[in-house]
Design a protein around this motif. Structure first.
Motif, PDB file in Angstrom:
ATOM      1  N   ARG A  66     -64.974  -8.129 -18.920  1.00  0.00           N
ATOM      2  CA  ARG A  66     -65.141  -8.188 -20.382  1.00  0.00           C
ATOM      3  C   ARG A  66     -66.465  -7.572 -20.809  1.00  0.00           C
ATOM      4  N   LYS A  67     -67.488  -7.723 -19.965  1.00  0.00           N
ATOM      5  CA  LYS A  67     -68.803  -7.187 -20.301  1.00  0.00           C
ATOM      6  C   LYS A  67     -69.596  -7.015 -19.012  1.00  0.00           C
ATOM      7  N   VAL A  68     -70.267  -5.872 -18.905  1.00  0.00           N
ATOM      8  CA  VAL A  68     -71.178  -5.614 -17.792  1.00  0.00           C
ATOM      9  C   VAL A  68     -72.507  -5.211 -18.407  1.00  0.00           C
ATOM     10  N   SER A  69     -73.547  -5.955 -18.091  1.00  0.00           N
ATOM     11  CA  SER A  69     -74.872  -5.686 -18.630  1.00  0.00           C
ATOM     12  C   SER A  69     -75.847  -5.614 -17.464  1.00  0.00           C
ATOM     13  N   ILE A  70     -76.369  -4.408 -17.185  1.00  0.00           N
ATOM     14  CA  ILE A  70     -77.249  -4.242 -16.030  1.00  0.00           C
ATOM     15  C   ILE A  70     -78.553  -3.575 -16.421  1.00  0.00           C
ATOM     16  N   ARG A  71     -79.532  -3.765 -15.546  1.00  0.00           N
ATOM     17  CA  ARG A  71     -80.842  -3.115 -15.685  1.00  0.00           C
ATOM     18  C   ARG A  71     -81.221  -2.573 -14.317  1.00  0.00           C
ATOM     19  N   LEU A  72     -81.658  -1.313 -14.285  1.00  0.00           N
ATOM     20  CA  LEU A  72     -82.034  -0.690 -13.020  1.00  0.00           C
ATOM     21  C   LEU A  72     -83.493  -0.927 -12.687  1.00  0.00           C
ATOM     22  N   VAL A 123     -75.525 -10.864 -11.055  1.00  0.00           N
ATOM     23  CA  VAL A 123     -75.454  -9.964  -9.907  1.00  0.00           C
ATOM     24  C   VAL A 123     -76.825  -9.334  -9.675  1.00  0.00           C
ATOM     25  N   THR A 124     -77.194  -9.232  -8.403  1.00  0.00           N
ATOM     26  CA  THR A 124     -78.418  -8.557  -7.997  1.00  0.00           C
ATOM     27  C   THR A 124     -78.068  -7.594  -6.870  1.00  0.00           C
ATOM     28  N   GLY A 125     -78.638  -6.410  -6.920  1.00  0.00           N
ATOM     29  CA  GLY A 125     -78.466  -5.431  -5.851  1.00  0.00           C
ATOM     30  C   GLY A 125     -79.828  -5.009  -5.335  1.00  0.00           C
ATOM     31  N   THR A 126     -80.032  -5.139  -4.028  1.00  0.00           N
ATOM     32  CA  THR A 126     -81.314  -4.763  -3.438  1.00  0.00           C
ATOM     33  C   THR A 126     -81.130  -3.624  -2.447  1.00  0.00           C
ATOM     34  N   ASN A 127     -82.213  -2.909  -2.206  1.00  0.00           N
ATOM     35  CA  ASN A 127     -82.235  -1.857  -1.194  1.00  0.00           C
ATOM     36  C   ASN A 127     -83.580  -1.926  -0.466  1.00  0.00           C
ATOM     37  N   GLY A 128     -83.874  -0.939   0.345  1.00  0.00           N
ATOM     38  CA  GLY A 128     -85.111  -0.941   1.123  1.00  0.00           C
ATOM     39  C   GLY A 128     -86.373  -0.879   0.287  1.00  0.00           C
ATOM     40  N   LEU A 129     -86.265  -0.446  -0.955  1.00  0.00           N
ATOM     41  CA  LEU A 129     -87.423  -0.355  -1.840  1.00  0.00           C
ATOM     42  C   LEU A 129     -87.633  -1.615  -2.670  1.00  0.00           C
ATOM     43  N   GLY A 130     -86.592  -2.433  -2.800  1.00  0.00           N
ATOM     44  CA  GLY A 130     -86.697  -3.639  -3.621  1.00  0.00           C
ATOM     45  C   GLY A 130     -85.408  -3.898  -4.380  1.00  0.00           C
ATOM     46  N   THR A 131     -85.550  -4.354  -5.609  1.00  0.00           N
ATOM     47  CA  THR A 131     -84.382  -4.666  -6.429  1.00  0.00           C
ATOM     48  C   THR A 131     -83.927  -3.414  -7.172  1.00  0.00           C
ATOM     49  N   HIS A 132     -82.702  -2.994  -6.889  1.00  0.00           N
ATOM     50  CA  HIS A 132     -82.129  -1.815  -7.545  1.00  0.00           C
ATOM     51  C   HIS A 132     -81.503  -2.168  -8.890  1.00  0.00           C
ATOM     52  N   VAL A 133     -80.774  -3.282  -8.932  1.00  0.00           N
ATOM     53  CA  VAL A 133     -80.054  -3.635 -10.158  1.00  0.00           C
ATOM     54  C   VAL A 133     -80.014  -5.150 -10.324  1.00  0.00           C
ATOM     55  N   THR A 134     -80.135  -5.578 -11.576  1.00  0.00           N
ATOM     56  CA  THR A 134     -79.915  -6.973 -11.940  1.00  0.00           C
ATOM     57  C   THR A 134     -79.046  -6.976 -13.187  1.00  0.00           C
ATOM     58  N   GLY A 135     -78.278  -8.019 -13.355  1.00  0.00           N
ATOM     59  CA  GLY A 135     -77.477  -8.093 -14.561  1.00  0.00           C
ATOM     60  C   GLY A 135     -76.461  -9.198 -14.517  1.00  0.00           C
TER      61      GLY A 135
END
Length: 132
Positions: A73-79, A107-119
């Motif tokens: 219904r809604k996806v709200s993310i920040r890179l 949802v949180t997405g992380t990579n080797g540099l840190g946090t890629h996405v939150t939302g």
């Protein structure tokens, strides 16, 4: 589906092909998403994933968990930190709130540099699937 439920982590290898294919699929022809040399000239070590690809992967993460009848219904993310080739993005999530057949998932997405996405993602399930 209850508030506090955790989704299992999803590891996504960040390949050059994924980055370029996502940019092409979303018609984002910015050189930083497909040309390593031009990306370096603009101050980044390599090409990086665009926000539309990240948005799609976040949506996929939630629908993979809730099943094929789930409706976003809604996806709200920040890179945050960019996704570069050769890294791995790990998506994690938890149900923040529910209202009948609708859930808000953080949802949180992380990579080797840190946090890629939150939302957050708001998802609805058919009534017969929403009850535990």
């Amino acid at each position: 589906m209850r508030a506090g439920d955790r989704l299992p982590p999803l590891e996504i290898p960040v390949t050059r092909t994924l980055i370029v294919a996502g940019a092409i699929a979303s018609r984002d022809y910015q050189d930083v998403h497909h040309d390593p040399e031009l990306a370096r000239q603009k101050g980044t070590p390599d090409i990086f994933m665009n926000i539309l690809t990240t948005n799609g992967l976040v949506g996929r993460y939630v629908t993979d968990h809730f099943g094929p009848t789930a409706v976003l219904r809604k996806v709200s993310i920040r890179l945050g930190a960019p996704n570069h080739p050769g890294d791995t993005m790990v998506l994690t999530g938890s149900v923040e709130a529910t209202d009948g057949g609708t859930a808000v998932v953080r949802v949180t997405g992380t990579n080797g540099l840190g946090t890629h996405v939150t939302g957050t993602v708001t998802v609805t399930l058919p009534a017969e699937e929403a009850t535990p």
